[in-house]
Design a protein around this motif. Structure first.
Motif, PDB file in Angstrom:
ATOM      1  N   VAL A 132      -7.696   4.676 -22.268  1.00  0.00           N
ATOM      2  CA  VAL A 132      -8.387   5.523 -21.295  1.00  0.00           C
ATOM      3  C   VAL A 132      -9.182   4.651 -20.324  1.00  0.00           C
ATOM      4  N   TRP A 133      -9.916   3.669 -20.854  1.00  0.00           N
ATOM      5  CA  TRP A 133     -10.710   2.779 -19.996  1.00  0.00           C
ATOM      6  C   TRP A 133      -9.806   1.991 -19.054  1.00  0.00           C
ATOM      7  N   LEU A 134      -8.657   1.587 -19.567  1.00  0.00           N
ATOM      8  CA  LEU A 134      -7.715   0.818 -18.761  1.00  0.00           C
ATOM      9  C   LEU A 134      -7.245   1.633 -17.554  1.00  0.00           C
ATOM     10  N   ARG A 135      -6.903   2.892 -17.806  1.00  0.00           N
ATOM     11  CA  ARG A 135      -6.468   3.757 -16.706  1.00  0.00           C
ATOM     12  C   ARG A 135      -7.627   4.003 -15.724  1.00  0.00           C
ATOM     13  N   ASP A 136      -8.843   4.165 -16.271  1.00  0.00           N
ATOM     14  CA  ASP A 136     -10.005   4.357 -15.396  1.00  0.00           C
ATOM     15  C   ASP A 136     -10.173   3.167 -14.449  1.00  0.00           C
ATOM     16  N   GLY A 137     -10.045   1.951 -15.005  1.00  0.00           N
ATOM     17  CA  GLY A 137     -10.177   0.764 -14.171  1.00  0.00           C
ATOM     18  C   GLY A 137      -9.092   0.692 -13.110  1.00  0.00           C
ATOM     19  N   PHE A 138      -7.874   1.037 -13.513  1.00  0.00           N
ATOM     20  CA  PHE A 138      -6.748   1.038 -12.569  1.00  0.00           C
ATOM     21  C   PHE A 138      -7.018   1.984 -11.411  1.00  0.00           C
ATOM     22  N   TRP A 139      -7.403   3.234 -11.744  1.00  0.00           N
ATOM     23  CA  TRP A 139      -7.616   4.228 -10.687  1.00  0.00           C
ATOM     24  C   TRP A 139      -8.848   3.923  -9.856  1.00  0.00           C
ATOM     25  N   ALA A 140      -9.870   3.315 -10.481  1.00  0.00           N
ATOM     26  CA  ALA A 140     -11.069   2.956  -9.720  1.00  0.00           C
ATOM     27  C   ALA A 140     -10.705   2.009  -8.581  1.00  0.00           C
ATOM     28  N   ARG A 141      -9.845   1.024  -8.887  1.00  0.00           N
ATOM     29  CA  ARG A 141      -9.450   0.058  -7.840  1.00  0.00           C
ATOM     30  C   ARG A 141      -8.554   0.724  -6.793  1.00  0.00           C
ATOM     31  N   VAL A 142      -7.618   1.585  -7.223  1.00  0.00           N
ATOM     32  CA  VAL A 142      -6.736   2.265  -6.271  1.00  0.00           C
ATOM     33  C   VAL A 142      -7.539   3.202  -5.388  1.00  0.00           C
ATOM     34  N   TYR A 143      -8.450   3.979  -5.983  1.00  0.00           N
ATOM     35  CA  TYR A 143      -9.251   4.915  -5.194  1.00  0.00           C
ATOM     36  C   TYR A 143     -10.140   4.177  -4.204  1.00  0.00           C
ATOM     37  N   ARG A 144     -10.680   3.007  -4.627  1.00  0.00           N
ATOM     38  CA  ARG A 144     -11.509   2.239  -3.712  1.00  0.00           C
ATOM     39  C   ARG A 144     -10.685   1.695  -2.553  1.00  0.00           C
ATOM     40  N   GLU A 145      -9.451   1.317  -2.825  1.00  0.00           N
ATOM     41  CA  GLU A 145      -8.566   0.815  -1.776  1.00  0.00           C
ATOM     42  C   GLU A 145      -8.316   1.868  -0.703  1.00  0.00           C
ATOM     43  N   PHE A 146      -8.272   3.130  -1.122  1.00  0.00           N
ATOM     44  CA  PHE A 146      -7.977   4.212  -0.194  1.00  0.00           C
ATOM     45  C   PHE A 146      -9.214   5.049   0.143  1.00  0.00           C
ATOM     46  N   ASP A 147     -10.420   4.497  -0.198  1.00  0.00           N
ATOM     47  CA  ASP A 147     -11.694   5.149   0.146  1.00  0.00           C
ATOM     48  C   ASP A 147     -11.790   6.559  -0.409  1.00  0.00           C
ATOM     49  N   LEU A 148     -11.404   6.722  -1.673  1.00  0.00           N
ATOM     50  CA  LEU A 148     -11.519   8.005  -2.349  1.00  0.00           C
ATOM     51  C   LEU A 148     -12.613   7.896  -3.404  1.00  0.00           C
ATOM     52  N   GLY A 149     -13.291   8.998  -3.703  1.00  0.00           N
ATOM     53  CA  GLY A 149     -14.297   9.004  -4.754  1.00  0.00           C
ATOM     54  C   GLY A 149     -13.640   8.959  -6.110  1.00  0.00           C
ATOM     55  N   VAL A 150     -14.319   8.384  -7.085  1.00  0.00           N
ATOM     56  CA  VAL A 150     -13.787   8.302  -8.438  1.00  0.00           C
ATOM     57  C   VAL A 150     -14.907   8.414  -9.430  1.00  0.00           C
ATOM     58  N   GLY A 151     -14.634   9.129 -10.509  1.00  0.00           N
ATOM     59  CA  GLY A 151     -15.601   9.244 -11.586  1.00  0.00           C
ATOM     60  C   GLY A 151     -15.347   8.238 -12.666  1.00  0.00           C
ATOM     61  N   VAL A 152     -16.107   8.299 -13.753  1.00  0.00           N
ATOM     62  CA  VAL A 152     -15.966   7.382 -14.859  1.00  0.00           C
ATOM     63  C   VAL A 152     -15.879   8.195 -16.133  1.00  0.00           C
ATOM     64  N   SER A 153     -14.992   7.814 -17.034  1.00  0.00           N
ATOM     65  CA  SER A 153     -14.848   8.548 -18.274  1.00  0.00           C
ATOM     66  C   SER A 153     -16.130   8.522 -19.071  1.00  0.00           C
ATOM     67  N   SER A 154     -16.383   9.575 -19.780  1.00  0.00           N
ATOM     68  CA  SER A 154     -17.590   9.644 -20.597  1.00  0.00           C
ATOM     69  C   SER A 154     -17.483   8.651 -21.745  1.00  0.00           C
TER      70      SER A 154
ATOM     71  N   ARG B 278       0.822  -1.210   0.000  1.00  0.00           N
ATOM     72  CA  ARG B 278       0.000   0.000   0.000  1.00  0.00           C
ATOM     73  C   ARG B 278       0.860   1.266   0.000  1.00  0.00           C
ATOM     74  N   ASP B 279       1.999   1.227   0.682  1.00  0.00           N
ATOM     75  CA  ASP B 279       2.817   2.434   0.774  1.00  0.00           C
ATOM     76  C   ASP B 279       3.344   2.866  -0.591  1.00  0.00           C
ATOM     77  N   ASN B 280       3.780   1.888  -1.402  1.00  0.00           N
ATOM     78  CA  ASN B 280       4.284   2.227  -2.740  1.00  0.00           C
ATOM     79  C   ASN B 280       3.169   2.725  -3.642  1.00  0.00           C
ATOM     80  N   ILE B 281       1.997   2.100  -3.544  1.00  0.00           N
ATOM     81  CA  ILE B 281       0.875   2.534  -4.369  1.00  0.00           C
ATOM     82  C   ILE B 281       0.406   3.915  -3.917  1.00  0.00           C
ATOM     83  N   ARG B 282       0.498   4.172  -2.619  1.00  0.00           N
ATOM     84  CA  ARG B 282       0.081   5.469  -2.085  1.00  0.00           C
ATOM     85  C   ARG B 282       0.885   6.606  -2.726  1.00  0.00           C
ATOM     86  N   ASP B 283       2.115   6.310  -3.131  1.00  0.00           N
ATOM     87  CA  ASP B 283       2.955   7.335  -3.743  1.00  0.00           C
ATOM     88  C   ASP B 283       2.384   7.826  -5.072  1.00  0.00           C
ATOM     89  N   LEU B 284       1.499   7.036  -5.684  1.00  0.00           N
ATOM     90  CA  LEU B 284       0.896   7.441  -6.960  1.00  0.00           C
ATOM     91  C   LEU B 284      -0.230   8.458  -6.761  1.00  0.00           C
TER      92      LEU B 284
END
Length: 313
Positions: free
Chosen positions: A290-312, A250-256
């Motif tokens: 773009v979708w790939l990055r959205d999926g990546f960030w969706a999982r990271v944001y969920r791990e850290f309890d952050l809100g995330v949107g979805v690309s149009s 988690r610490d390394n991912i947190r750096d992102l």
């Protein structure tokens, strides 16, 4: 003359843990959060499994064969979280089908089959069964007939009982897993935040919404090749992110964070890993990146309890 030792020598047990995930999650979600559906909460399944394994080791002196994790998925295609669980050591994921109504089909039959087979082949001396359905009773009786001891675990109910009375009767030992034991692994699912406050970091939706999807050009007389579907690509992005969280910490991912721009090296690695998962190249499909990055960030944001949107779309 020496007197022979006639006292029986203790024999180390060999045991398996069989977990009906549908029962475990539903019962825990109800007692901890008052939730009725799985989508209402998140589960740190890898940490939960480790704690259940440790709890079993404290109860039975012997060797763990493996943990059987019985769950369901639509068309038996594993979800991101199920694929991650399947990679854990000593864990065997067994999937039934999840129908359109969200009902599990075939899970109980798999549990009964494995319980009987383990006993029949003398693979175990003891089995921990975390379940509540009366349908388990015939398999419990069959396993006991082969000499296997059945240790039934249940989840603390908010009131009354959440396990079939006959299943409790037929088991050799019974233990209730307390709500306090389960509480660290269950949390309410955060509500998606479509537009974060101005001070918050931009979401992937804000970064990529202004970009028009670039479609590959077909030569005259040719039909343009269709790319992978958006849900499939986002799912792969989530899976890659989860693997990174588990392997890099988690610490390394947190750096992102706060994102959503990935360093070039990591963005390239994400693409390579995703192409391995999908079995073909994404490079002709810029919108898929773009979708790939959205999926990546969706999982990271969920791990850290952050809100995330979805690309149009």
């Amino acid at each position: 003359m020496a007197i022979p030792d006639l006292m029986p020598h203790p024999v180390a047990a060999k045991y398996a843990v069989l977990v009906d995930v549908g029962y475990l999650y539903a019962a825990a979600g109800e007692v901890l959060l008052g939730a009725k559906e799985r989508k209402e909460y998140r589960v740190a399944a890898d940490e939960l499994i480790q704690s259940l394994q440790k709890h079993a080791e404290e109860r039975i002196s012997g060797e763990l064969l493996r943990i059987y994790w019985y769950d369901a998925a639509r068309d038996r295609v594993p979800t991101v979280d199920q694929r991650v669980i399947a990679q854990l050591p000593w864990v065997k994921v067994r999937l039934g089908n999840l129908n359109a109504r969200g009902q599990q089909k075939g899970v109980d039959a798999q549990i009964r089959s494995d319980l009987e087979a383990l006993a029949r082949h003398h693979a175990v001396t003891d089995t921990i069964l975390l379940a509540g359905d009366e349908d388990m009773v015939p398999a419990v009786e069959a396993a006991q007939a082969y000499g296997v001891r059945i240790h039934l675990w249940g989840v603390e109910p908010p009131y009354g009982t959440n396990q079939a009375e006959r299943l409790v009767w037929e088991s050799d030992t019974v233990e209730v897993i307390s709500a306090d034991f389960l509480r660290p692994f269950f949390s309410r699912a955060p509500q998606p935040v479509a537009v974060p406050p101005p001070a918050a970091a931009p979401s992937p939706a804000q970064v990529f919404a202004g970009r028009a999807p670039v479609k590959p050009h077909a030569k005259p007389g040719q039909v343009a090749k269709l790319g992978p579907s958006r849900p499939r690509v986002e799912d792969v992005g989530e899976h890659v992110a989860q693997k990174w969280i588990l392997t890099r910490g988690r610490d390394n991912i947190r750096d992102l964070l706060p994102g959503p721009i990935l360093p070039t090296v990591i963005d390239t690695e994400l693409l390579i890993e995703a192409e391995k998962e999908l079995g073909h190249s994404l490079r002709p499909y810029p919108e898929a990146r773009v979708w790939l990055r959205d999926g990546f960030w969706a999982r990271v944001y969920r791990e850290f309890d952050l809100g995330v949107g979805v690309s149009s779309k």
